[in-house]
Write a protein that holds these residues in place. Structure first.
Motif, PDB file in Angstrom:
ATOM      1  N   GLU A 235       0.829  -1.208   0.000  1.00 18.40           N
ATOM      2  CA  GLU A 235       0.000   0.000   0.000  1.00 18.40           C
ATOM      3  C   GLU A 235       0.862   1.255   0.000  1.00 18.40           C
ATOM      4  N   ALA A 236       2.060   1.164   0.570  1.00 20.18           N
ATOM      5  CA  ALA A 236       2.951   2.325   0.622  1.00 20.18           C
ATOM      6  C   ALA A 236       3.347   2.795  -0.767  1.00 20.18           C
ATOM      7  N   GLY A 237       3.228   1.910  -1.765  1.00 16.76           N
ATOM      8  CA  GLY A 237       3.582   2.291  -3.125  1.00 16.76           C
ATOM      9  C   GLY A 237       2.611   3.262  -3.756  1.00 16.76           C
ATOM     10  N   ASN A 238       1.382   3.363  -3.187  1.00 17.31           N
ATOM     11  CA  ASN A 238       0.392   4.325  -3.671  1.00 17.31           C
ATOM     12  C   ASN A 238       0.680   5.684  -3.040  1.00 17.31           C
ATOM     13  N   ARG A 239       1.049   6.652  -3.854  1.00 15.16           N
ATOM     14  CA  ARG A 239       1.423   7.945  -3.305  1.00 15.16           C
ATOM     15  C   ARG A 239       1.336   9.028  -4.370  1.00 15.16           C
ATOM     16  N   GLU A 240       1.398  10.266  -3.929  1.00 11.20           N
ATOM     17  CA  GLU A 240       1.444  11.416  -4.828  1.00 11.20           C
ATOM     18  C   GLU A 240       2.715  12.194  -4.527  1.00 11.20           C
ATOM     19  N   ILE A 241       3.474  12.473  -5.567  1.00 10.82           N
ATOM     20  CA  ILE A 241       4.784  13.104  -5.402  1.00 10.82           C
ATOM     21  C   ILE A 241       4.763  14.484  -6.045  1.00 10.82           C
ATOM     22  N   PRO A 242       5.164  15.507  -5.315  1.00  9.75           N
ATOM     23  CA  PRO A 242       5.201  16.860  -5.898  1.00  9.75           C
ATOM     24  C   PRO A 242       6.192  16.952  -7.049  1.00  9.75           C
ATOM     25  N   LEU A 243       5.821  17.709  -8.067  1.00 13.80           N
ATOM     26  CA  LEU A 243       6.690  17.906  -9.220  1.00 13.80           C
ATOM     27  C   LEU A 243       7.482  19.202  -9.049  1.00 13.80           C
ATOM     28  N   PRO A 244       8.793  19.148  -9.146  1.00 15.08           N
ATOM     29  CA  PRO A 244       9.610  20.367  -9.050  1.00 15.08           C
ATOM     30  C   PRO A 244       9.286  21.323 -10.209  1.00 15.08           C
ATOM     31  N   GLN A 245       9.317  22.603  -9.951  1.00 14.80           N
ATOM     32  CA  GLN A 245       8.972  23.593 -10.958  1.00 14.80           C
ATOM     33  C   GLN A 245       9.876  23.516 -12.185  1.00 14.80           C
ATOM     34  N   TYR A 246      11.145  23.144 -12.002  1.00 14.74           N
ATOM     35  CA  TYR A 246      12.087  23.190 -13.120  1.00 14.74           C
ATOM     36  C   TYR A 246      11.807  22.149 -14.193  1.00 14.74           C
ATOM     37  N   ILE A 247      11.035  21.108 -13.880  1.00 17.28           N
ATOM     38  CA  ILE A 247      10.791  20.067 -14.884  1.00 17.28           C
ATOM     39  C   ILE A 247       9.393  20.168 -15.499  1.00 17.28           C
ATOM     40  N   ILE A 248       8.514  20.970 -14.899  1.00 18.11           N
ATOM     41  CA  ILE A 248       7.123  21.064 -15.363  1.00 18.11           C
ATOM     42  C   ILE A 248       7.014  21.563 -16.799  1.00 18.11           C
ATOM     43  N   PRO A 249       7.717  22.639 -17.209  1.00 15.27           N
ATOM     44  CA  PRO A 249       7.581  23.089 -18.609  1.00 15.27           C
ATOM     45  C   PRO A 249       7.931  22.008 -19.624  1.00 15.27           C
ATOM     46  N   ASP A 250       8.987  21.254 -19.373  1.00 13.17           N
ATOM     47  CA  ASP A 250       9.380  20.195 -20.312  1.00 13.17           C
ATOM     48  C   ASP A 250       8.382  19.046 -20.315  1.00 13.17           C
ATOM     49  N   LEU A 251       7.802  18.744 -19.155  1.00 11.22           N
ATOM     50  CA  LEU A 251       6.771  17.705 -19.089  1.00 11.22           C
ATOM     51  C   LEU A 251       5.530  18.124 -19.868  1.00 11.22           C
ATOM     52  N   LYS A 252       5.106  19.366 -19.677  1.00 12.35           N
ATOM     53  CA  LYS A 252       3.929  19.858 -20.392  1.00 12.35           C
ATOM     54  C   LYS A 252       4.152  19.809 -21.899  1.00 12.35           C
ATOM     55  N   LYS A 253       5.340  20.169 -22.323  1.00 11.18           N
ATOM     56  CA  LYS A 253       5.667  20.152 -23.749  1.00 11.18           C
ATOM     57  C   LYS A 253       5.638  18.725 -24.294  1.00 11.18           C
ATOM     58  N   ALA A 254       6.107  17.783 -23.492  1.00 10.61           N
ATOM     59  CA  ALA A 254       6.189  16.391 -23.942  1.00 10.61           C
ATOM     60  C   ALA A 254       4.817  15.754 -24.107  1.00 10.61           C
ATOM     61  N   VAL A 255       3.846  16.160 -23.289  1.00 11.30           N
ATOM     62  CA  VAL A 255       2.518  15.525 -23.345  1.00 11.30           C
ATOM     63  C   VAL A 255       1.489  16.400 -24.050  1.00 11.30           C
ATOM     64  N   ALA A 256       1.896  17.556 -24.521  1.00 14.25           N
ATOM     65  CA  ALA A 256       0.955  18.467 -25.186  1.00 14.25           C
ATOM     66  C   ALA A 256       0.313  17.791 -26.390  1.00 14.25           C
ATOM     67  N   GLY A 257      -1.008  17.864 -26.441  1.00 11.34           N
ATOM     68  CA  GLY A 257      -1.748  17.299 -27.564  1.00 11.34           C
ATOM     69  C   GLY A 257      -1.994  15.810 -27.486  1.00 11.34           C
ATOM     70  N   LYS A 258      -1.457  15.144 -26.477  1.00 13.39           N
ATOM     71  CA  LYS A 258      -1.654  13.701 -26.337  1.00 13.39           C
ATOM     72  C   LYS A 258      -2.987  13.406 -25.648  1.00 13.39           C
ATOM     73  N   PRO A 259      -3.603  12.275 -25.958  1.00 13.28           N
ATOM     74  CA  PRO A 259      -4.810  11.865 -25.227  1.00 13.28           C
ATOM     75  C   PRO A 259      -4.489  11.645 -23.751  1.00 13.28           C
ATOM     76  N   LYS A 260      -5.491  11.764 -22.921  1.00 10.85           N
ATOM     77  CA  LYS A 260      -5.291  11.620 -21.481  1.00 10.85           C
ATOM     78  C   LYS A 260      -4.763  10.238 -21.105  1.00 10.85           C
ATOM     79  N   ASP A 261      -5.102   9.216 -21.908  1.00 10.61           N
ATOM     80  CA  ASP A 261      -4.668   7.863 -21.565  1.00 10.61           C
ATOM     81  C   ASP A 261      -3.365   7.467 -22.263  1.00 10.61           C
ATOM     82  N   ALA A 262      -2.683   8.418 -22.903  1.00 10.63           N
ATOM     83  CA  ALA A 262      -1.417   8.120 -23.570  1.00 10.63           C
ATOM     84  C   ALA A 262      -0.312   7.953 -22.529  1.00 10.63           C
ATOM     85  N   TRP A 263       0.717   7.205 -22.908  1.00 14.05           N
ATOM     86  CA  TRP A 263       1.844   7.002 -22.008  1.00 14.05           C
ATOM     87  C   TRP A 263       2.692   8.261 -21.953  1.00 14.05           C
TER      88      TRP A 263
END
Length: 407
Positions: A235-263
């Protein structure tokens, strides 16, 4: 008619036939059997031939299919792959040219001793594979004694995880700027998740629109399978981890336009990463890190590796200073694994003053003692920090006493 021919190891073989065509056919048949490890099954066969035969007849049939219930005498595909990796990567290059009956315990011990200083897990697994291989040869009456019966383990690292050095972190982050898998590596370092937890991440697991952006972790690749997704082991494996601000722009760019269920980190064809693909991604990235650190290569770009051996076991690329030893062109540490990124994340939490119980939650550890074990790996930076805190505490106590006296 009788004809003699030699195989790649120089061993002679005889064939008889009534015509040149019959002799040619028999030679071709013998070559095929040797390649498949099905030639004469006796002590005079090479270690390479026996190893291939042993893997095919005694190891491969024991591998379970993904999702198949565990049964006595079976093993996961991952364990089966380990037997192949140790055999093909270490035993055959060093001993493959020997006749099975000529192998002595000193030959196997020397091979183990060359692994001195590598991980305890690797050395133990190599001994397990050698013991299984030669025990089966002994039980099959191919050899009169078992040379692997009393092998001693050389000194090895205890298998403790470690953090990145400052230099490793610097090179990794620099390589990540241009490498195809750079964002994936940075994400592992920024969140501390296990590699297997990154494969089934989907776009809807990334929460960007909350005051504190985060990633939900509740899936993992089931141990021993390639692509079977399951809930975390605990059960300890279920968790929510904060995302550091410095990686958020690149993450958003990587998933932009993808369906919600895309990897989030898909394979090049858009499918989910498997254990093999995760490993290949890391090896590709690690190679670039190695080169960035100054790895020595052949003119064709191959990094000199100690496992590069000729069929007779001699080094393919001898060491310039000692021709009897293989040349090692690697500059990256042999124990640099994706788990070093996870360990570094936990160490960073400690340095930033994150409480132990919070770090346990973020790491997904069931037992807080596991987290505490990482927190107690203090280095020079922690000692200096402690000294500053102690000095500050002494000043505060002196100031309080002065104020009390004034009162």
């Amino acid at each position: 008619m009788r004809r003699v021919w030699r195989d790649e190891n120089g061993e002679r073989h005889w064939v008889r036939g009534d015509s040149e065509q019959e002799i040619a056919d028999k030679i071709a048949e013998q070559k095929f059997k040797i390649k498949m490890g099905q030639d004469k099954i006796d002590g005079k066969m090479t270690v390479k031939a026996w190893a291939k035969n042993w893997l095919h007849e005694y190891i491969d049939p024991r591998a379970r299919e993904p999702g198949e219930p565990k049964k006595r005498g079976t093993m996961t595909q991952k364990s089966c792959d380990m037997y192949h990796q140790k055999t093909d990567g270490y035993i055959i290059p060093a001993l493959g040219h020997y006749r099975l009956c000529d192998v002595r315990d000193i030959h196997l011990q020397k091979l183990l001793n060359t692994q001195k200083g590598l991980s305890d897990s690797h050395v133990k697994k190599l001994r397990i594979v050698m013991e299984a291989m030669f025990t089966q040869a002994f039980n099959s009456r191919l050899i009169h004694f078992n040379p692997a019966a009393d092998l001693e383990l050389p000194a090895a690292e205890s298998g403790k995880r470690r953090s990145l050095t400052d230099y490793e972190r610097q090179v990794i982050l620099e390589v990540a700027k241009t490498h195809p898998h750079g964002l994936w590596v940075r994400f592992l370092l920024a969140t501390g998740i296990r590699p297997g937890e990154s494969a089934p991440l989907q776009v809807y697991d990334l929460i960007f629109d909350d005051p504190q952006p985060r990633v939900k972790i509740y899936k993992d690749i089931e141990s021993g399978t390639e692509d079977r997704v399951s809930a975390p082991k605990t059960e300890a494996g279920n968790r929510e981890i904060p995302l550091p601000q410095y990686i958020i722009p690149d993450l958003k760019k990587a998933v932009a336009g993808k369906p919600k269920d895309a990897w989030v980190f898909p394979f090049k064809d858009g499918t989910m990463l498997t254990e093999t693909r995760l490993s290949n991604n890391w090896q590709s990235f690690l190679r670039q890190v190695d080169l960035a650190m100054g790895a020595e290569t052949t003119p064709n770009g191959h990094i000199y590796d100690p496992k590069d051996r000729l069929s007779n076991g001699k080094p393919k690329y001898p060491d310039p200073h000692d021709p009897k030893k293989p040349r090692n062109g690697h500059k990256v540490a042999p124990d640099l694994t994706p788990y070093c990124l996870r360990h570094t994340y936990c160490t960073d939490l400690q340095r930033k003053g994150v409480p132990l119980n919070v770090a346990r939650y973020l790491m997904g550890h069931t037992n807080i003692a596991v987290t505490a074990n990482i927190y107690t790996h203090n280095g020079e930076e922690e000692v200096v920090m402690a000294g500053a805190l102690i000095d500050g505490l002494a000043f505060e106590n002196t100031a309080k006493k002065g104020k009390a006296a004034d009162a």
